[in-house]
Write a protein that holds these residues in place. Sequence first.
Motif, short mmCIF file in Angstrom:
data_model
loop_
_atom_site.label_atom_id
_atom_site.label_comp_id
_atom_site.label_asym_id
_atom_site.label_seq_id
_atom_site.Cartn_x
_atom_site.Cartn_y
_atom_site.Cartn_z
N UNK A 324 -2.57 103.59 7.34
CA UNK A 324 -1.62 102.87 6.49
C UNK A 324 -0.46 103.78 6.11
N UNK A 325 0.55 103.18 5.48
CA UNK A 325 1.73 103.92 5.03
C UNK A 325 1.89 103.83 3.52
N UNK A 326 0.76 103.90 2.83
CA UNK A 326 0.79 103.85 1.38
C UNK A 326 0.98 105.22 0.77
N UNK A 327 0.75 105.34 -0.55
CA UNK A 327 0.95 106.61 -1.25
C UNK A 327 -0.23 107.57 -1.09
N UNK A 328 -1.27 107.18 -0.39
CA UNK A 328 -2.45 108.03 -0.26
C UNK A 328 -3.42 107.82 -1.42
N UNK A 329 -4.60 108.37 -1.27
CA UNK A 329 -5.64 108.25 -2.31
C UNK A 329 -5.42 109.34 -3.35
N UNK A 330 -5.42 108.96 -4.61
CA UNK A 330 -5.21 109.94 -5.68
C UNK A 330 -6.31 110.98 -5.70
N UNK A 331 -5.94 112.22 -6.03
CA UNK A 331 -6.85 113.36 -5.95
C UNK A 331 -8.10 113.17 -6.81
N UNK A 374 -9.65 110.66 6.98
CA UNK A 374 -9.20 111.64 7.97
C UNK A 374 -7.88 112.29 7.58
N UNK A 375 -6.98 111.50 7.03
CA UNK A 375 -5.67 112.00 6.60
C UNK A 375 -5.33 111.38 5.26
N UNK A 376 -4.72 112.18 4.37
CA UNK A 376 -4.38 111.66 3.05
C UNK A 376 -3.21 112.45 2.48
N UNK A 377 -2.04 111.83 2.48
CA UNK A 377 -0.86 112.48 1.89
C UNK A 377 0.10 111.40 1.40
N UNK A 378 1.25 111.81 0.97
CA UNK A 378 2.21 110.87 0.37
C UNK A 378 2.75 109.86 1.37
N UNK A 379 2.57 110.14 2.67
CA UNK A 379 3.09 109.20 3.67
C UNK A 379 2.04 108.19 4.11
N UNK A 384 -11.32 106.74 8.92
CA UNK A 384 -12.00 106.71 10.23
C UNK A 384 -13.40 106.14 10.09
N UNK A 385 -13.70 105.13 10.92
CA UNK A 385 -15.03 104.57 11.03
C UNK A 385 -15.65 105.05 12.33
N UNK A 386 -16.82 105.70 12.22
CA UNK A 386 -17.53 106.20 13.38
C UNK A 386 -18.80 105.39 13.55
N UNK A 387 -18.89 104.60 14.60
CA UNK A 387 -20.03 103.71 14.84
C UNK A 387 -20.93 104.35 15.90
N UNK A 388 -22.06 104.92 15.48
CA UNK A 388 -22.93 105.63 16.40
C UNK A 388 -23.48 104.73 17.50
#
Length: 392
Positions: A324-331, A374-379, A384-388
Amino acid sequence: MSSDLHAEIERLRRQLDGLRASEAWLDRTGRIAGVGGWRFELGSGRIHWSDQTCRIHDLPPGYQPTLDEALGYYPAESRPVIQAAVQRAARDGTPWDLELPFVTASGRRLWVRAVGEAEIEDGEVVRLMGAFQDITERRQQLEELRHEQDLRLQMQAHAAELDRLVRERGRMLDVLAHEVRQPLNNASAALQSAESVLAEVSDSQAAQRLRRAQNVLNQVMASIDNTLAAAALLAGPEGIEREDVDIDTLLALAIADLPPAERPRVHIERSTRTRTAGMDMSLMRLALRNVLVNAIKYSTAGAPVVLHISDSDEPLALVIDVVDRGPGVEAALLPRLFQRGARGEQQRRHSGHGLGLYIVRRVMELHDGSVTLLRNDASGATMRLLIGQAGN
Protein backbone atom coordinates in the motif's frame (compact mmCIF):
# COMPACT_ATOMS: atom_id res chain seq x y z
CA MET A 1 43.09 -77.93 82.63
CA SER A 2 43.09 -80.91 80.35
CA SER A 3 43.64 -80.46 76.67
CA ASP A 4 40.17 -81.90 75.91
CA LEU A 5 38.46 -79.32 78.10
CA HIS A 6 40.56 -76.52 76.63
CA ALA A 7 39.61 -77.62 73.13
CA GLU A 8 35.92 -77.72 74.02
CA ILE A 9 36.05 -74.21 75.51
CA GLU A 10 37.79 -72.96 72.37
CA ARG A 11 35.13 -74.59 70.19
CA LEU A 12 32.31 -72.99 72.20
CA ARG A 13 34.06 -69.59 72.02
CA ARG A 14 34.31 -69.86 68.26
CA GLN A 15 30.64 -70.80 68.05
CA LEU A 16 29.73 -67.81 70.23
CA ASP A 17 31.84 -65.48 68.10
CA GLY A 18 30.20 -66.90 64.98
CA LEU A 19 26.76 -66.44 66.49
CA ARG A 20 27.53 -62.83 67.40
CA ALA A 21 28.88 -62.20 63.91
CA SER A 22 25.76 -63.78 62.42
CA GLU A 23 23.49 -61.64 64.60
CA ALA A 24 25.45 -58.53 63.68
CA TRP A 25 25.15 -59.46 60.01
CA LEU A 26 21.40 -60.08 60.34
CA ASP A 27 20.94 -56.78 62.17
CA ARG A 28 22.86 -54.89 59.50
CA THR A 29 20.89 -56.62 56.76
CA GLY A 30 17.62 -55.80 58.53
CA ARG A 31 18.65 -52.17 58.93
CA ILE A 32 19.50 -51.86 55.22
CA ALA A 33 16.31 -53.61 54.12
CA GLY A 34 14.20 -51.87 56.75
CA VAL A 35 12.88 -55.22 57.96
CA GLY A 36 12.81 -56.30 61.59
CA GLY A 37 12.04 -59.66 63.18
CA TRP A 38 10.06 -60.69 66.23
CA ARG A 39 9.23 -63.77 68.25
CA PHE A 40 6.43 -64.41 70.78
CA GLU A 41 6.71 -67.38 73.17
CA LEU A 42 3.19 -68.48 74.02
CA GLY A 43 4.24 -70.41 77.13
CA SER A 44 6.12 -67.60 78.87
CA GLY A 45 4.35 -64.70 77.16
CA ARG A 46 7.73 -63.15 76.38
CA ILE A 47 8.27 -61.14 73.20
CA HIS A 48 11.66 -60.68 71.56
CA TRP A 49 12.21 -57.89 69.04
CA SER A 50 15.20 -57.53 66.75
CA ASP A 51 17.08 -54.25 66.93
CA GLN A 52 15.50 -53.09 63.66
CA THR A 53 12.01 -53.77 65.02
CA CYS A 54 12.92 -51.65 68.05
CA ARG A 55 14.14 -48.85 65.78
CA ILE A 56 10.89 -48.85 63.80
CA HIS A 57 9.04 -48.45 67.13
CA ASP A 58 11.40 -45.57 68.08
CA LEU A 59 12.63 -47.65 71.02
CA PRO A 60 16.20 -48.56 72.03
CA PRO A 61 17.73 -51.82 70.76
CA GLY A 62 17.04 -54.75 73.08
CA TYR A 63 13.70 -53.42 74.25
CA GLN A 64 11.22 -56.21 75.02
CA PRO A 65 7.53 -55.25 75.38
CA THR A 66 4.53 -57.09 76.71
CA LEU A 67 1.92 -58.37 74.25
CA ASP A 68 -0.55 -55.64 75.23
CA GLU A 69 2.11 -52.98 74.77
CA ALA A 70 3.13 -54.39 71.39
CA LEU A 71 -0.47 -54.34 70.19
CA GLY A 72 -1.01 -50.89 71.69
CA TYR A 73 1.13 -49.22 69.04
CA TYR A 74 -1.63 -49.91 66.53
CA PRO A 75 -4.32 -47.19 66.56
CA ALA A 76 -7.92 -47.97 67.45
CA GLU A 77 -9.02 -48.54 63.84
CA SER A 78 -6.38 -51.21 63.14
CA ARG A 79 -5.83 -52.81 66.58
CA PRO A 80 -8.81 -55.24 66.33
CA VAL A 81 -7.43 -56.49 63.00
CA ILE A 82 -3.97 -57.40 64.38
CA GLN A 83 -5.44 -58.78 67.60
CA ALA A 84 -7.73 -61.13 65.66
CA ALA A 85 -4.79 -62.27 63.50
CA VAL A 86 -2.68 -63.08 66.57
CA GLN A 87 -5.55 -64.98 68.20
CA ARG A 88 -6.22 -67.09 65.09
CA ALA A 89 -2.54 -67.94 64.71
CA ALA A 90 -2.24 -68.92 68.39
CA ARG A 91 -5.36 -71.04 68.17
CA ASP A 92 -4.98 -72.88 64.87
CA GLY A 93 -1.74 -71.70 63.29
CA THR A 94 -3.28 -69.40 60.64
CA PRO A 95 -0.53 -67.08 59.24
CA TRP A 96 -1.09 -63.39 58.44
CA ASP A 97 0.34 -60.69 56.21
CA LEU A 98 -1.18 -57.27 56.92
CA GLU A 99 -0.54 -53.62 56.05
CA LEU A 100 -1.79 -51.40 58.85
CA PRO A 101 -1.49 -47.85 60.19
CA PHE A 102 0.83 -47.55 63.16
CA VAL A 103 1.98 -45.01 65.78
CA THR A 104 5.52 -45.24 67.21
CA ALA A 105 6.56 -44.61 70.79
CA SER A 106 7.51 -41.04 69.82
CA GLY A 107 4.15 -40.43 68.12
CA ARG A 108 5.22 -40.81 64.49
CA ARG A 109 2.44 -42.10 62.27
CA LEU A 110 3.57 -44.86 59.92
CA TRP A 111 2.27 -47.64 57.76
CA VAL A 112 3.77 -51.04 58.58
CA ARG A 113 3.69 -54.50 57.10
CA ALA A 114 3.23 -57.14 59.84
CA VAL A 115 3.86 -60.75 58.84
CA GLY A 116 3.42 -63.65 61.24
CA GLU A 117 3.23 -67.41 61.32
CA ALA A 118 3.00 -70.13 63.96
CA GLU A 119 5.67 -72.63 64.99
CA ILE A 120 4.11 -75.94 65.97
CA GLU A 121 5.63 -78.68 68.12
CA ASP A 122 3.81 -81.99 68.79
CA GLY A 123 0.68 -80.59 67.20
CA GLU A 124 0.60 -77.52 69.44
CA VAL A 125 1.37 -73.88 68.61
CA VAL A 126 4.31 -72.98 70.86
CA ARG A 127 5.40 -69.65 69.45
CA LEU A 128 4.60 -67.01 66.86
CA MET A 129 7.29 -65.36 64.80
CA GLY A 130 7.52 -63.10 61.84
CA ALA A 131 8.75 -59.90 60.21
CA PHE A 132 7.98 -56.23 60.66
CA GLN A 133 8.61 -53.50 58.06
CA ASP A 134 8.07 -49.75 57.75
CA ILE A 135 6.27 -49.30 54.39
CA THR A 136 5.26 -45.66 54.86
CA GLU A 137 7.25 -44.40 51.85
CA ARG A 138 5.85 -47.08 49.58
CA ARG A 139 2.29 -46.31 50.73
CA GLN A 140 2.87 -42.62 50.11
CA GLN A 141 4.14 -43.39 46.62
CA LEU A 142 1.11 -45.57 45.94
CA GLU A 143 -1.17 -42.84 47.27
CA GLU A 144 0.53 -40.25 45.07
CA LEU A 145 0.21 -42.60 42.11
CA ARG A 146 -3.50 -43.11 42.81
CA HIS A 147 -3.89 -39.34 43.17
CA GLU A 148 -2.13 -38.80 39.83
CA GLN A 149 -4.35 -41.40 38.21
CA ASP A 150 -7.44 -39.70 39.63
CA LEU A 151 -6.19 -36.35 38.32
CA ARG A 152 -5.49 -37.91 34.93
CA LEU A 153 -8.99 -39.34 34.79
CA GLN A 154 -10.42 -35.97 35.82
CA MET A 155 -8.34 -34.23 33.14
CA GLN A 156 -9.49 -36.74 30.53
CA ALA A 157 -13.10 -36.19 31.55
CA HIS A 158 -12.54 -32.43 31.48
CA ALA A 159 -10.91 -32.66 28.05
CA ALA A 160 -13.82 -34.74 26.74
CA GLU A 161 -16.30 -32.21 28.11
CA LEU A 162 -14.28 -29.34 26.66
CA ASP A 163 -14.20 -31.09 23.30
CA ARG A 164 -17.97 -31.52 23.47
CA LEU A 165 -18.40 -27.82 24.30
CA VAL A 166 -16.09 -26.82 21.46
CA ARG A 167 -18.08 -28.94 19.00
CA GLU A 168 -21.29 -27.47 20.37
CA ARG A 169 -19.89 -23.97 20.00
CA GLY A 170 -18.85 -24.79 16.46
CA ARG A 171 -22.40 -25.86 15.64
CA MET A 172 -23.78 -22.70 17.24
CA LEU A 173 -21.33 -20.56 15.26
CA ASP A 174 -22.43 -22.26 12.05
CA VAL A 175 -26.07 -21.57 12.89
CA LEU A 176 -25.24 -17.99 13.85
CA ALA A 177 -23.29 -17.44 10.65
CA HIS A 178 -26.20 -18.67 8.55
CA GLU A 179 -28.96 -16.94 10.53
CA VAL A 180 -27.15 -13.58 10.61
CA ARG A 181 -25.32 -13.48 7.29
CA GLN A 182 -28.17 -14.71 5.10
CA PRO A 183 -30.46 -11.74 5.85
CA LEU A 184 -27.50 -9.38 5.43
CA ASN A 185 -26.63 -10.94 2.06
CA ASN A 186 -30.26 -10.51 1.00
CA ALA A 187 -30.20 -6.88 2.14
CA SER A 188 -26.94 -6.26 0.26
CA ALA A 189 -28.38 -7.73 -2.93
CA ALA A 190 -31.51 -5.60 -2.54
CA LEU A 191 -29.42 -2.44 -2.10
CA GLN A 192 -27.36 -3.23 -5.19
CA SER A 193 -30.52 -3.81 -7.19
CA ALA A 194 -32.05 -0.58 -5.94
CA GLU A 195 -28.85 1.29 -6.76
CA SER A 196 -28.94 -0.01 -10.33
CA VAL A 197 -32.57 1.03 -10.75
CA LEU A 198 -31.90 4.52 -9.41
CA ALA A 199 -28.88 4.86 -11.67
CA GLU A 200 -31.13 4.13 -14.66
CA VAL A 201 -33.55 6.90 -13.68
CA SER A 202 -30.66 9.29 -12.97
CA ASP A 203 -31.44 9.76 -9.27
CA SER A 204 -27.79 10.24 -8.29
CA GLN A 205 -28.53 11.58 -4.82
CA ALA A 206 -30.56 8.55 -3.79
CA ALA A 207 -28.01 6.23 -5.43
CA GLN A 208 -25.26 7.87 -3.40
CA ARG A 209 -27.17 7.26 -0.17
CA LEU A 210 -27.67 3.64 -1.16
CA ARG A 211 -23.94 3.26 -1.81
CA ARG A 212 -23.20 4.59 1.67
CA ALA A 213 -25.71 2.15 3.10
CA GLN A 214 -24.09 -0.61 1.08
CA ASN A 215 -20.64 0.31 2.48
CA VAL A 216 -21.95 0.26 6.04
CA LEU A 217 -23.56 -3.10 5.42
CA ASN A 218 -20.30 -4.44 4.00
CA GLN A 219 -18.46 -3.27 7.12
CA VAL A 220 -21.02 -4.98 9.34
CA MET A 221 -20.70 -8.23 7.36
CA ALA A 222 -16.89 -8.08 7.51
CA SER A 223 -17.03 -7.49 11.27
CA ILE A 224 -19.37 -10.46 11.72
CA ASP A 225 -17.11 -12.67 9.59
CA ASN A 226 -14.06 -11.69 11.65
CA THR A 227 -15.86 -12.19 14.96
CA LEU A 228 -17.12 -15.63 13.95
CA ALA A 229 -13.72 -16.58 12.58
CA ALA A 230 -11.97 -15.44 15.76
CA ALA A 231 -14.37 -17.50 17.88
CA ALA A 232 -13.72 -20.57 15.72
CA LEU A 233 -9.93 -20.09 15.67
CA LEU A 234 -9.80 -19.57 19.44
CA ALA A 235 -11.36 -23.01 19.83
CA GLY A 236 -7.96 -24.33 18.79
CA PRO A 237 -8.63 -26.49 15.73
CA GLU A 238 -6.16 -29.32 15.31
CA GLY A 239 -5.69 -28.65 11.62
CA ILE A 240 -7.27 -27.54 8.37
CA GLU A 241 -8.63 -29.33 5.35
CA ARG A 242 -6.54 -28.22 2.37
CA GLU A 243 -7.66 -28.34 -1.22
CA ASP A 244 -5.97 -27.44 -4.48
CA VAL A 245 -7.13 -23.85 -5.00
CA ASP A 246 -6.84 -21.77 -8.16
CA ILE A 247 -4.86 -18.69 -7.09
CA ASP A 248 -6.61 -16.32 -9.53
CA THR A 249 -9.97 -17.45 -8.17
CA LEU A 250 -8.80 -16.74 -4.61
CA LEU A 251 -7.67 -13.24 -5.59
CA ALA A 252 -10.89 -12.53 -7.46
CA LEU A 253 -13.07 -13.59 -4.52
CA ALA A 254 -11.04 -11.56 -1.99
CA ILE A 255 -11.25 -8.47 -4.20
CA ALA A 256 -14.99 -9.03 -4.76
CA ASP A 257 -15.44 -8.85 -0.96
CA LEU A 258 -14.32 -5.21 -1.07
CA PRO A 259 -16.74 -2.31 -1.61
CA PRO A 260 -17.40 -1.95 -5.36
CA ALA A 261 -15.87 1.52 -5.50
CA GLU A 262 -12.57 0.24 -4.02
CA ARG A 263 -12.09 -2.84 -6.19
CA PRO A 264 -10.46 -1.02 -9.14
CA ARG A 265 -7.69 0.18 -6.80
CA VAL A 266 -6.29 -3.35 -6.47
CA HIS A 267 -3.66 -4.26 -9.07
CA ILE A 268 -2.29 -7.80 -9.43
CA GLU A 269 1.34 -8.47 -10.34
CA ARG A 270 2.81 -11.93 -10.88
CA SER A 271 6.38 -13.24 -10.56
CA THR A 272 5.45 -16.90 -10.79
CA ARG A 273 3.70 -19.24 -13.19
CA THR A 274 2.22 -21.23 -10.31
CA ARG A 275 -1.53 -21.45 -10.86
CA THR A 276 -2.71 -23.43 -7.86
CA ALA A 277 -1.75 -23.96 -4.20
CA GLY A 278 -2.97 -26.09 -1.32
CA MET A 279 -5.02 -24.19 1.26
CA ASP A 280 -8.33 -23.78 3.05
CA MET A 281 -10.10 -21.51 0.56
CA SER A 282 -12.54 -19.86 2.98
CA LEU A 283 -9.90 -19.10 5.62
CA MET A 284 -7.38 -17.75 3.10
CA ARG A 285 -10.07 -15.62 1.44
CA LEU A 286 -10.89 -14.10 4.84
CA ALA A 287 -7.20 -13.50 5.67
CA LEU A 288 -6.45 -11.89 2.31
CA ARG A 289 -9.58 -9.75 2.50
CA ASN A 290 -8.54 -8.48 5.94
CA VAL A 291 -5.10 -7.44 4.68
CA LEU A 292 -6.63 -5.76 1.61
CA VAL A 293 -9.21 -3.91 3.72
CA ASN A 294 -6.43 -2.57 5.96
CA ALA A 295 -4.31 -1.55 2.97
CA ILE A 296 -7.19 0.35 1.37
CA LYS A 297 -8.46 1.84 4.63
CA TYR A 298 -5.13 3.38 5.64
CA SER A 299 -3.83 4.32 2.17
CA THR A 300 -4.20 7.70 0.55
CA ALA A 301 -7.65 7.97 -1.03
CA GLY A 302 -7.61 6.56 -4.53
CA ALA A 303 -4.01 5.25 -4.27
CA PRO A 304 -3.45 1.82 -5.77
CA VAL A 305 -2.88 -1.31 -3.71
CA VAL A 306 -0.68 -3.95 -5.31
CA LEU A 307 -1.13 -7.70 -4.90
CA HIS A 308 2.19 -9.29 -5.83
CA ILE A 309 2.20 -13.08 -6.28
CA SER A 310 5.44 -15.10 -6.13
CA ASP A 311 6.68 -18.36 -4.72
CA SER A 312 9.47 -19.60 -2.49
CA ASP A 313 11.61 -22.75 -2.62
CA GLU A 314 13.02 -22.46 0.92
CA PRO A 315 10.64 -22.77 2.59
CA LEU A 316 8.32 -24.18 -0.09
CA ALA A 317 5.49 -21.68 -0.09
CA LEU A 318 3.19 -19.40 -2.06
CA VAL A 319 3.99 -15.75 -1.32
CA ILE A 320 1.43 -12.93 -1.48
CA ASP A 321 2.67 -9.38 -0.87
CA VAL A 322 0.07 -6.66 -0.27
CA VAL A 323 1.69 -3.28 -0.97
CA ASP A 324 0.00 0.00 0.00
CA ARG A 325 0.92 3.69 -0.17
CA GLY A 326 -0.30 4.72 3.24
CA PRO A 327 1.58 6.36 6.13
CA GLY A 328 2.87 3.02 7.44
CA VAL A 329 2.17 1.33 10.77
CA GLU A 330 2.85 3.51 13.80
CA ALA A 331 5.86 2.45 15.87
CA ALA A 332 3.91 1.95 19.11
CA LEU A 333 1.71 -0.68 17.46
CA LEU A 334 4.49 -2.79 15.90
CA PRO A 335 5.24 -5.10 18.90
CA ARG A 336 1.58 -6.18 19.15
CA LEU A 337 0.50 -5.75 15.53
CA PHE A 338 -0.80 -9.31 15.16
CA GLN A 339 -2.24 -9.72 18.65
CA ARG A 340 -5.95 -9.97 19.33
CA GLY A 341 -7.48 -6.55 20.05
CA ALA A 342 -4.38 -4.60 18.98
CA ARG A 343 -5.30 -1.10 17.74
CA GLY A 344 -3.27 2.04 17.29
CA GLU A 345 -4.28 5.69 17.12
CA GLN A 346 -5.04 5.44 13.41
CA GLN A 347 -7.19 2.34 13.96
CA ARG A 348 -9.22 4.00 16.71
CA ARG A 349 -10.55 6.48 14.17
CA HIS A 350 -12.14 3.55 12.34
CA SER A 351 -14.67 0.97 13.47
CA GLY A 352 -13.54 -2.52 14.43
CA HIS A 353 -12.31 -4.64 17.32
CA GLY A 354 -8.71 -5.25 16.33
CA LEU A 355 -9.41 -8.79 15.13
CA GLY A 356 -8.38 -8.49 11.47
CA LEU A 357 -4.61 -9.03 11.66
CA TYR A 358 -4.93 -11.44 14.58
CA ILE A 359 -7.12 -13.65 12.36
CA VAL A 360 -4.58 -13.31 9.54
CA ARG A 361 -1.80 -14.55 11.85
CA ARG A 362 -3.84 -17.53 13.07
CA VAL A 363 -4.88 -18.48 9.53
CA MET A 364 -1.27 -18.36 8.34
CA GLU A 365 -0.12 -20.48 11.30
CA LEU A 366 -2.72 -23.08 10.37
CA HIS A 367 -1.23 -23.09 6.87
CA ASP A 368 2.31 -23.70 8.23
CA GLY A 369 3.14 -20.19 7.14
CA SER A 370 3.43 -16.67 8.50
CA VAL A 371 2.45 -13.04 8.09
CA THR A 372 5.12 -10.36 8.39
CA LEU A 373 5.38 -6.63 7.93
CA LEU A 374 8.02 -6.72 5.21
CA ARG A 375 8.32 -2.97 4.67
CA ASN A 376 7.10 -0.08 6.81
CA ASP A 377 7.90 3.59 6.23
CA ALA A 378 6.23 6.89 5.46
CA SER A 379 5.69 5.88 1.83
CA GLY A 380 3.66 2.80 2.68
CA ALA A 381 3.77 -0.74 4.02
CA THR A 382 4.13 -4.24 2.59
CA MET A 383 2.40 -7.14 4.32
CA ARG A 384 3.70 -10.58 3.29
CA LEU A 385 1.59 -13.72 3.51
CA LEU A 386 3.58 -16.97 3.34
CA ILE A 387 1.37 -20.00 2.65
CA GLY A 388 3.36 -23.17 3.41
CA GLN A 389 3.21 -25.94 0.80
CA ALA A 390 5.69 -28.51 2.17
CA GLY A 391 2.92 -30.76 3.44
CA ASN A 392 1.04 -30.93 0.15
